[in-house]
Design an enzyme around this catalytic site. Structure first.
Site, PDB file in Angstrom:
ATOM      1  N   TYR A 126       1.202   0.703  12.382  1.00  0.00           N
ATOM      2  CA  TYR A 126       0.695   0.642  10.878  1.00  0.00           C
ATOM      3  C   TYR A 126       1.916   0.911   9.894  1.00  0.00           C
ATOM      4  O   TYR A 126       2.527   0.093   9.136  1.00  0.00           O
ATOM      5  CB  TYR A 126      -0.404   0.905  10.547  1.00  0.00           C
ATOM      6  CG  TYR A 126      -0.986   0.989   8.963  1.00  0.00           C
ATOM      7  CD1 TYR A 126      -1.596  -0.278   8.562  1.00  0.00           C
ATOM      8  CD2 TYR A 126      -0.518   1.816   8.149  1.00  0.00           C
ATOM      9  CE1 TYR A 126      -1.992  -0.195   7.368  1.00  0.00           C
ATOM     10  CE2 TYR A 126      -0.978   1.700   6.846  1.00  0.00           C
ATOM     11  CZ  TYR A 126      -1.537   0.724   6.403  1.00  0.00           C
ATOM     12  OH  TYR A 126      -1.944   0.489   5.053  1.00  0.00           O
ATOM     13  N   SER A 152       0.844  -1.290  -0.069  1.00  0.00           N
ATOM     14  CA  SER A 152       0.098  -0.200   0.137  1.00  0.00           C
ATOM     15  C   SER A 152       0.904   1.296  -0.031  1.00  0.00           C
ATOM     16  O   SER A 152       2.066   1.177   0.111  1.00  0.00           O
ATOM     17  CB  SER A 152      -0.950  -0.006   0.907  1.00  0.00           C
ATOM     18  OG  SER A 152      -0.284   0.819   2.195  1.00  0.00           O
TER      19      SER A 152
END
Length: 332
Positions: free
Chosen positions: A158, A145
């Site tokens: 994250y 991502s």
């Protein structure tokens, strides 16, 4: 319309297949006749997906596993090799998110984010690469991502996992340089319309919603299907991620400042909600579709001609180029 059978008899493992991008990839590859090994923690959702994949023309095997447990991934690989005769492709896609100030998120939640998003990918690579080497070929896809380039304030674990994945993939490609038919392919999609944010751990006390622009999971599925036919080390998916990556590389500090400011501004008006660990420690029993439903709400998505995040990233990029040019002139 003729059906595309380019992956007929190819054995493809997909982790995080029970919803979101993983589910979309499975459905897309099923139409190409692939032998799919569907991996996630939710057995019922996987069984339903396996039936749907076979209705589309593929073969499917559902295997329940947690990517943080390498022994369970070893069983996945054994089952996949037995099911398909070999392992042609392994797609690392399982991922989780915890939102909140670092000190407000329980340590075990932050740790599980890193173990799922980073260690889980490493576990999978450690398991499948010996199969690839014995075969002399194979493709490992890492769904990283754009978060691998753009820091996410209030999502420190994250960001740690996604930035770590970039380094892991680069190192792994270096190790495999002499194996010309073994490919490590990283994909960097923008924010996707998946149930991921519904599943997220939330310690902000505010309702989570995606910041536009967001992309349909079908888009990443189609790009991955093409990537498997023509492997390449890095693929950015969507227009916005290209601007965002360039801006982050030129001015990482400014990018983090802008991102944090956007999030804080949203939190001032967001609806209050209770804290939750989401799907981090245990799977949840909702959100098994590919889509998250965000695109059905124009007020959430917004329809500006050029999304604000792209404008901000473009501004950072242009500023960086101007300053770089100015420094070059001064040094001449």
């Amino acid at each position: 319309m003729s059906q595309d059978f380019r992956y007929m008899n190819k054995t493809i493992v997909i982790t995080g297949a029970s919803s979101g991008a993983g589910r979309a990839m499975a459905l897309e590859l099923a139409t190409s006749g692939a032998k799919l090994v569907l991996v996630a923690r939710r057995a019922a959702a996987l069984e339903e997906l396996a039936i749907e994949c076979e209705e589309l023309g593929g073969l499917a095997l559902a295997v329940t596993a947690d990517v943080t447990d390498i022994s369970s991934l070893q069983l996945v690989a054994e089952n996949a090799a037995q099911f398909g005769g070999r392992i042609d492709v392994w797609i690392n896609n399982a991922g989780v998110l915890a939102a909140g100030q670092l000190e407000d998120i329980p340590a075990e939640v932050n740790e599980k984010v890193v173990r799922t998003n980073l260690v889980g990918y490493m576990n999978a690579a450690q398991v499948v690469i010996p199969y690839f080497k014995r075969q002399g070929f194979g493709i490992l896809v890492n769904n990283i991502s754009i978060g691998g380039y753009i820091p996410v304030p209030y999502g420190a674990a994250y960001s740690a996992s996604k930035f770590g994945l970039r380094g892991f993939s680069e190192a792994l490609r270096g190790e495999l340089k002499e194996w010309e038919n073994i490919h490590v392919c990283d994909i960097f999609p923008g924010l996707l319309d998946t149930p991921g944010m519904h599943h997220a751990a939330n310690y902000l006390g505010k309702d989570l919603k995606p910041i536009p622009p967001i992309y349909a999971p079908k888009q990443i599925a189609v790009r991955v299907a093409d990537l498997l036919a023509h492997p390449r080390p890095k693929t950015l998916i969507g227009v916005a991620p290209r601007f965002m990556k360039l801006g982050a590389l030129l001015f990482p500090g400014l990018t983090a400042t802008i991102t944090g400011s956007v999030i804080r501004r949203y939190l001032k008006t967001a609806r209050d909600t209770e804290h939750t660990a989401g799907n981090i420690l245990d799977p949840v029993n909702f959100g098994t579709s590919a889509e998250g439903g965000w695109q059905k709400h124009p007020r959430i998505i917004g329809r500006p001609s050029i999304p604000k995040v792209v404008l901000a990233a473009t501004a950072i990029t242009l500023l960086g180029l101007l300053l770089s040019g100015s420094r070059s002139k001064q040094s001449i």
